[in-house]
Motif scaffolding. Sequence first.
Motif, short mmCIF file in Angstrom:
data_model
loop_
_atom_site.label_atom_id
_atom_site.label_comp_id
_atom_site.label_asym_id
_atom_site.label_seq_id
_atom_site.Cartn_x
_atom_site.Cartn_y
_atom_site.Cartn_z
N GLY A 1 36.64 44.83 37.27
CA GLY A 1 37.43 45.79 38.04
C GLY A 1 37.14 45.75 39.53
O GLY A 1 38.02 45.98 40.35
N GLY A 2 35.90 45.46 39.88
CA GLY A 2 35.55 45.39 41.30
C GLY A 2 36.29 44.27 42.01
O GLY A 2 36.86 44.47 43.08
N ALA A 3 36.29 43.10 41.39
CA ALA A 3 37.00 41.96 41.99
C ALA A 3 38.49 42.26 42.07
O ALA A 3 39.12 42.02 43.10
CB ALA A 3 36.76 40.69 41.18
N ARG A 4 39.03 42.78 41.00
CA ARG A 4 40.47 43.10 40.97
C ARG A 4 40.85 44.03 42.12
O ARG A 4 41.83 43.79 42.83
CB ARG A 4 40.82 43.74 39.63
N ALA A 5 40.05 45.07 42.34
CA ALA A 5 40.34 46.04 43.41
C ALA A 5 40.24 45.40 44.79
O ALA A 5 41.09 45.63 45.65
CB ALA A 5 39.39 47.23 43.30
#
Length: 152
Positions: A119-123
């Motif tokens: 989720g961090g990369a996606r954001a």
Amino acid sequence: MELTLRLITRDNWEEAIQLKVKEKQKDFIASNLYSIAEVQFLDQFIACGIYEGDQMVGFTMFGVDPDDGNYWIFRLMIDEKHQGKGYGYAAVKLVIEEIKRRNTAQIPLVMIGYDMENGGARAVYKKAGFLETEIAPWGEQLAAYTLKAEVH
């Protein structure tokens, strides 16, 4: 914050392999040691340390993939001690600017692939302007950033 990119060389590769992501992120990205080895066999890719001042805070590897002719960011990581400071977003923007500077062939896209559970990369990539496209055959979510053609 003023981040810069410096090529990985014999002078800084050992510093790069000391960088680590958080334990819960280790399944999301290859080690920097693996990436430094891999880039030796990818003709159109470079590996760089991401620096704030003289301190390496992250690592990236990017270039033109001969399979599709697009730029790809194969690796981008921020050391666990430096996460949560905005370096990830700033590093993505810095890599995009470097790609634009190198893009003499007017390649239209920068591609990235990431684990759907990251989720961090996606954001970070979404904030930087990447749009999710499809799921790759190897299972990662792909996203594309469209490089604007320079008007002369």
